[in-house]
Design a protein around this motif. Structure first.
Motif, PDB file in Angstrom:
ATOM      1  N   VAL A  60       0.845  -1.204   0.000  1.00  0.00           N
ATOM      2  CA  VAL A  60       0.000   0.000   0.000  1.00  0.00           C
ATOM      3  C   VAL A  60       0.874   1.246   0.000  1.00  0.00           C
ATOM      4  O   VAL A  60       0.664   2.182  -0.781  1.00  0.00           O
ATOM      5  N   LEU A  61       1.867   1.270   0.875  1.00  0.00           N
ATOM      6  CA  LEU A  61       2.717   2.458   0.994  1.00  0.00           C
ATOM      7  C   LEU A  61       3.608   2.666  -0.227  1.00  0.00           C
ATOM      8  O   LEU A  61       4.065   3.793  -0.468  1.00  0.00           O
ATOM      9  N   ASP A  62       3.826   1.615  -1.012  1.00  0.00           N
ATOM     10  CA  ASP A  62       4.643   1.727  -2.222  1.00  0.00           C
ATOM     11  C   ASP A  62       3.836   2.124  -3.458  1.00  0.00           C
ATOM     12  O   ASP A  62       4.423   2.489  -4.473  1.00  0.00           O
ATOM     13  N   ARG A  63       2.512   2.056  -3.378  1.00  0.00           N
ATOM     14  CA  ARG A  63       1.675   2.330  -4.554  1.00  0.00           C
ATOM     15  C   ARG A  63       1.476   3.830  -4.734  1.00  0.00           C
ATOM     16  O   ARG A  63       1.174   4.542  -3.772  1.00  0.00           O
ATOM     17  N   ASP A  64       1.585   4.282  -5.968  1.00  0.00           N
ATOM     18  CA  ASP A  64       1.326   5.686  -6.278  1.00  0.00           C
ATOM     19  C   ASP A  64      -0.168   5.986  -6.376  1.00  0.00           C
ATOM     20  O   ASP A  64      -0.576   7.135  -6.220  1.00  0.00           O
ATOM     21  N   ASP A  65      -0.978   4.959  -6.639  1.00  0.00           N
ATOM     22  CA  ASP A  65      -2.409   5.183  -6.839  1.00  0.00           C
ATOM     23  C   ASP A  65      -3.241   4.930  -5.582  1.00  0.00           C
ATOM     24  O   ASP A  65      -4.463   4.926  -5.641  1.00  0.00           O
ATOM     25  N   ALA A  81      -5.689   4.240   7.578  1.00  0.00           N
ATOM     26  CA  ALA A  81      -6.694   4.069   6.534  1.00  0.00           C
ATOM     27  C   ALA A  81      -6.001   4.119   5.184  1.00  0.00           C
ATOM     28  O   ALA A  81      -4.960   4.764   5.037  1.00  0.00           O
ATOM     29  N   SER A  82      -6.587   3.435   4.204  1.00  0.00           N
ATOM     30  CA  SER A  82      -6.096   3.528   2.829  1.00  0.00           C
ATOM     31  C   SER A  82      -7.273   3.511   1.878  1.00  0.00           C
ATOM     32  O   SER A  82      -8.297   2.883   2.153  1.00  0.00           O
ATOM     33  N   TYR A  83      -7.103   4.220   0.761  1.00  0.00           N
ATOM     34  CA  TYR A  83      -8.158   4.287  -0.245  1.00  0.00           C
ATOM     35  C   TYR A  83      -7.547   4.521  -1.615  1.00  0.00           C
ATOM     36  O   TYR A  83      -6.399   4.949  -1.740  1.00  0.00           O
ATOM     37  N   ARG A  84      -8.356   4.230  -2.638  1.00  0.00           N
ATOM     38  CA  ARG A  84      -7.913   4.378  -4.024  1.00  0.00           C
ATOM     39  C   ARG A  84      -9.068   4.955  -4.843  1.00  0.00           C
ATOM     40  O   ARG A  84     -10.213   4.526  -4.701  1.00  0.00           O
ATOM     41  N   HIS A  85      -8.765   5.896  -5.705  1.00  0.00           N
ATOM     42  CA  HIS A  85      -9.761   6.504  -6.592  1.00  0.00           C
ATOM     43  C   HIS A  85     -10.030   5.584  -7.781  1.00  0.00           C
ATOM     44  O   HIS A  85      -9.140   4.864  -8.224  1.00  0.00           O
ATOM     45  N   HIS A  86     -11.245   5.629  -8.289  1.00  0.00           N
ATOM     46  CA  HIS A  86     -11.611   4.888  -9.495  1.00  0.00           C
ATOM     47  C   HIS A  86     -12.862   5.523 -10.090  1.00  0.00           C
ATOM     48  O   HIS A  86     -13.532   6.320  -9.443  1.00  0.00           O
ATOM     49  N   ASP A  87     -13.145   5.200 -11.332  1.00  0.00           N
ATOM     50  CA  ASP A  87     -14.375   5.674 -11.965  1.00  0.00           C
ATOM     51  C   ASP A  87     -15.476   4.684 -11.674  1.00  0.00           C
ATOM     52  O   ASP A  87     -15.299   3.480 -11.801  1.00  0.00           O
ATOM     53  N   ASP A  88     -16.607   5.208 -11.267  1.00  0.00           N
ATOM     54  CA  ASP A  88     -17.773   4.395 -10.950  1.00  0.00           C
ATOM     55  C   ASP A  88     -18.901   4.871 -11.857  1.00  0.00           C
ATOM     56  O   ASP A  88     -19.460   5.937 -11.629  1.00  0.00           O
ATOM     57  N   GLN A  89     -19.170   4.111 -12.905  1.00  0.00           N
ATOM     58  CA  GLN A  89     -20.199   4.472 -13.879  1.00  0.00           C
ATOM     59  C   GLN A  89     -19.929   5.889 -14.406  1.00  0.00           C
ATOM     60  O   GLN A  89     -20.801   6.741 -14.454  1.00  0.00           O
ATOM     61  N   HIS A  90     -18.645   6.151 -14.710  1.00  0.00           N
ATOM     62  CA  HIS A  90     -18.184   7.411 -15.284  1.00  0.00           C
ATOM     63  C   HIS A  90     -18.299   8.592 -14.322  1.00  0.00           C
ATOM     64  O   HIS A  90     -18.342   9.733 -14.747  1.00  0.00           O
ATOM     65  N   ARG A  91     -18.365   8.303 -13.025  1.00  0.00           N
ATOM     66  CA  ARG A  91     -18.346   9.353 -12.007  1.00  0.00           C
ATOM     67  C   ARG A  91     -17.106   9.130 -11.152  1.00  0.00           C
ATOM     68  O   ARG A  91     -16.761   7.990 -10.847  1.00  0.00           O
ATOM     69  N   PRO A  92     -16.432  10.204 -10.738  1.00  0.00           N
ATOM     70  CA  PRO A  92     -15.278  10.015  -9.855  1.00  0.00           C
ATOM     71  C   PRO A  92     -15.735   9.400  -8.529  1.00  0.00           C
ATOM     72  O   PRO A  92     -16.671   9.885  -7.902  1.00  0.00           O
ATOM     73  N   ALA A  93     -15.111   8.325  -8.155  1.00  0.00           N
ATOM     74  CA  ALA A  93     -15.470   7.622  -6.927  1.00  0.00           C
ATOM     75  C   ALA A  93     -14.194   7.191  -6.218  1.00  0.00           C
ATOM     76  O   ALA A  93     -13.096   7.317  -6.749  1.00  0.00           O
TER      77      ALA A  93
END
Length: 182
Positions: A60-65, A81-93
């Motif tokens: 996790v700590l080595d990932r840029d995303d 805590a850790s989290y990652r951004h992604h597109d959810d049905q073309h919406r930023p999530a």
């Protein structure tokens, strides 16, 4: 960043490689405590589990995303805590992958402070929705998230034998506690 709890000794900040051992230990302890009620004879805090959690957080700590935060009270790491951004049905999530608090600090506002820091970062990044998976039998975590406005995702119903429940949070309507006065 000082959390909204008003606890001046608590700081939520970006996690670094220097925090790895402390984060892995508290994650292992939190998982063990959560599972112990359901499986009292299983050694969830065994050395092999410590090694797995250490390796997982190292990745996790080595990932840029993937963003990682930790909460420290008086300089001691007590939550992460850790989290990652992604597109959810073309919406930023965003997907909240982990939020753990050292069991000795449960109920003291650490989890809420981490969650608030995540909410602020997600909104700043323009995310409209957050999702997470929680273990079905982890009633403590499910109650924690429900109290913060998370609801079962109507688009992802669990199978009858599912071990996890997907929760979602509408970031446009989720309340974010104000920052404490300096």
């Amino acid at each position: 960043m000082r959390p909204a709890t008003g606890d001046a000794a608590l700081q939520v900040r970006a996690a670094t490689a220097a925090d790895l051992a402390a984060i892995a230990a508290l994650d292992t302890g939190a998982r063990a405590a959560a599972h112990r009620a359901r499986f009292p004879d299983t050694p969830f805090d065994a050395p092999a589990e410590h090694a797995r959690r250490h390796d997982a957080w190292s990745r996790v700590l080595d990932r840029d995303d993937t963003a990682a935060l930790c909460a420290a009270r008086h300089g001691t790491v007590v939550g992460a805590a850790s989290y990652r951004h992604h597109d959810d049905q073309h919406r930023p999530a965003v997907m909240l992958h982990q939020l753990h608090v050292d069991p000795g600090h449960w109920g003291t506002g650490i989890g809420r402070a981490l969650h608030t820091a995540c909410l602020r970062a997600w909104r700043t990044a323009g995310c409209s929705r957050a999702v997470l998976d929680v273990r079905w039998h982890n009633h403590r975590a499910r109650a924690f998230y429900a109290g913060l406005g998370w609801r079962p995702d109507p688009d992802r119903r669990p199978a009858p034998d599912a071990t996890h429940l997907t929760l979602t949070l509408d970031l446009a309507t989720a309340p974010v506690p104000p920052l404490p006065a300096p």
